[in-house]
Design an enzyme around this catalytic site. Structure first.
Site, PDB file in Angstrom:
ATOM      1  N   GLY A  33       0.824  -1.205   0.000  1.00  0.00           N
ATOM      2  CA  GLY A  33       0.000   0.000   0.000  1.00  0.00           C
ATOM      3  C   GLY A  33       0.851   1.245   0.000  1.00  0.00           C
ATOM      4  N   ASN A  34       0.235   2.368   0.249  1.00  0.00           N
ATOM      5  CA  ASN A  34       0.964   3.639   0.307  1.00  0.00           C
ATOM      6  C   ASN A  34       0.299   4.534   1.346  1.00  0.00           C
ATOM      7  OD1 ASN A  34      -1.047   5.525  -1.046  1.00  0.00           O
ATOM      8  ND2 ASN A  34      -0.849   3.901  -2.562  1.00  0.00           N
ATOM      9  N   ARG A  35       0.873   5.697   1.565  1.00  0.00           N
ATOM     10  CA  ARG A  35       0.467   6.526   2.696  1.00  0.00           C
ATOM     11  C   ARG A  35      -0.597   7.559   2.383  1.00  0.00           C
ATOM     12  NH1 ARG A  35       6.146   7.707   5.658  1.00  0.00           N
ATOM     13  NH2 ARG A  35       4.869   9.396   6.497  1.00  0.00           N
ATOM     14  N   SER A  36      -1.223   7.483   1.218  1.00  0.00           N
ATOM     15  CA  SER A  36      -2.261   8.466   0.900  1.00  0.00           C
ATOM     16  C   SER A  36      -3.470   8.289   1.821  1.00  0.00           C
ATOM     17  CB  SER A  36      -2.700   8.297  -0.553  1.00  0.00           C
ATOM     18  OG  SER A  36      -3.783   9.146  -0.811  1.00  0.00           O
ATOM     19  N   ALA A 101      -3.506   7.803  -5.140  1.00  0.00           N
ATOM     20  CA  ALA A 101      -2.173   7.215  -5.250  1.00  0.00           C
ATOM     21  C   ALA A 101      -2.384   5.767  -5.689  1.00  0.00           C
ATOM     22  CB  ALA A 101      -1.448   7.285  -3.916  1.00  0.00           C
TER      23      ALA A 101
END
Ligand code: CTP
Ligand code: CA
Length: 229
Positions: A33-36, A101
Site C-alpha cells: 500500500g501507500n500513505r495516501s 495514489a
C-alpha cells in the site's frame, strides 16, 4: 451540498475524482500500500459539489472518511478496481481528476493462504505492472473532457520537483498536473498542502501552503478557466 458562499461555476458539470491509495493483496491478510489518506480527493469532491458540480468520488481504502455531502461515493480497493470504476465513470464525465495514489505494481500472485515464516529467508515478491489509469483516460478522452493528474515528487541532485512535474505533465498528456513536494512530512497524512499547478498550455501557478480545500479551490478555478476557452 451547494454553498451560497461559493460561485456556482461548476453547475451541472459532471466531475469524477479519484482519491485515497490502492492496496494490492499479497495474501488474505497482507497488502502493498501507500500513505495516501484520501483527504485531498475528498476535499476536491466536496468543493466541486459546493460549486454546483455533479460529483462521483472513487475512494480507494478511505473507509475512515465520511462521504462528502451530495457526492456519489464508489469504494474500491485495488488498482484494478479503481481502473474499472474510472472507466465506467469516465463515459459520462466532463472532468476527470486522478488524485488517488495508484500502485504502479502488484504482487504477481495473490496467495489463497497466509504466508508462513520458516527458518530461511523468504523468496522475493514477484511484481507485475498495473494499468496506468490516467494515461488510459487521456488516450480514450471524450470530446471536451478536461483531465487532471496529481504528482507527488521529491527533488534530487539533478532534477528539481518542478522539473520532474514538467516532464510528467508532458509524458501523461493531461491538461493540468498538480505537483506536490513530498518528504519531510509534506503532503501525506497532514491537512495542509502546497505545490504547483502546471497547465499543458504552459501556465504554472504556485500554490502556497494552505488547506486541502484551498488547493481544491485553485484547481477548480483552473478547470473552470479551461472549460471557458
Ligand atoms: N496514476 C494512474 N495509474 C497508475 C499510476 C498513477 O492513474 N497506475 C496517476 C496518479 O493518480 C496521478 C498520476 O498518474 O494522477 C501520476 O502518478 P505518479 O505516481 O506521480 O506517476 P507515475 O507515472 O506512476 O510515475 P512515478 O511513480 O514513476 O513517478
Ligand atoms: Ca507511480
Amino acid at each position: 451540498a451547494r454553498s451560497d458562499a461559493l460561485p456556482q461555476d461548476l453547475a451541472g458539470v459532471r466531475v469524477v475524482v479519484s482519491g485515497g491509495g490502492t492496496r494490492e493483496p499479497l495474501d488474505p491478510v497482507r497488502f502493498l500500500g501507500n500513505r495516501s489518506s484520501g483527504r485531498q480527493g475528498y476535499a476536491l469532491a466536496r468543493v466541486a459539489a459546493q460549486r454546483g458540480a455533479r460529483v462521483t468520488l472513487v475512494g480507494a481504502n478511505t473507509v475512515d472518511l465520511p462521504d462528502p455531502a451530495g457526492v456519489d461515493v464508489v469504494r474500491v480497493r485495488t488498482a484494478e478496481d479503481l481502473h474499472q470504476a474510472m472507466r465506467v465513470a469516465a463515459e459520462t464525465a466532463d472532468v476527470l481528476v486522478m488524485a488517488a495514489a495508484v500502485a504502479d505494481f502488484r504482487p504477481t500472485a495473490m496467495l489463497g493462504h497466509k504466508i508462513k515464516k520458516t527458518d530461511r529467508d523468504p523468496d522475493p515478491i514477484a511484481l507485475t505492472r498495473t494499468t496506468d489509469v490516467l494515461a488510459e483516460l487521456v488516450t480514450e478522452r471524450r470530446a471536451g473532457q478536461v483531465i487532471v493528474g496529481f504528482a507527488a515528487e521529491t527533488g534530487d541532485a539533478e532534477t528539481s520537483v518542478l522539473d520532474h512535474g514538467r516532464a510528467k505533465l508532458k509524458r501523461k498528456g493531461c491538461d493540468l498536473l498538480l505537483v506536490n513536494e513530498v518528504g519531510d512530512g509534506s503532503a501525506f497524512e497532514i491537512p495542509d498542502n502546497t505545490g504547483w499547478l502546471l497547465g499543458a498550455d504552459g501556465t504554472e501557478t504556485f500554490i502556497p501552503t494552505g488547506s486541502k480545500a484551498q488547493l481544491a479551490a485553485v484547481l477548480w478555478d483552473a478547470v473552470t478557466a479551461l472549460r471557458a476557452t
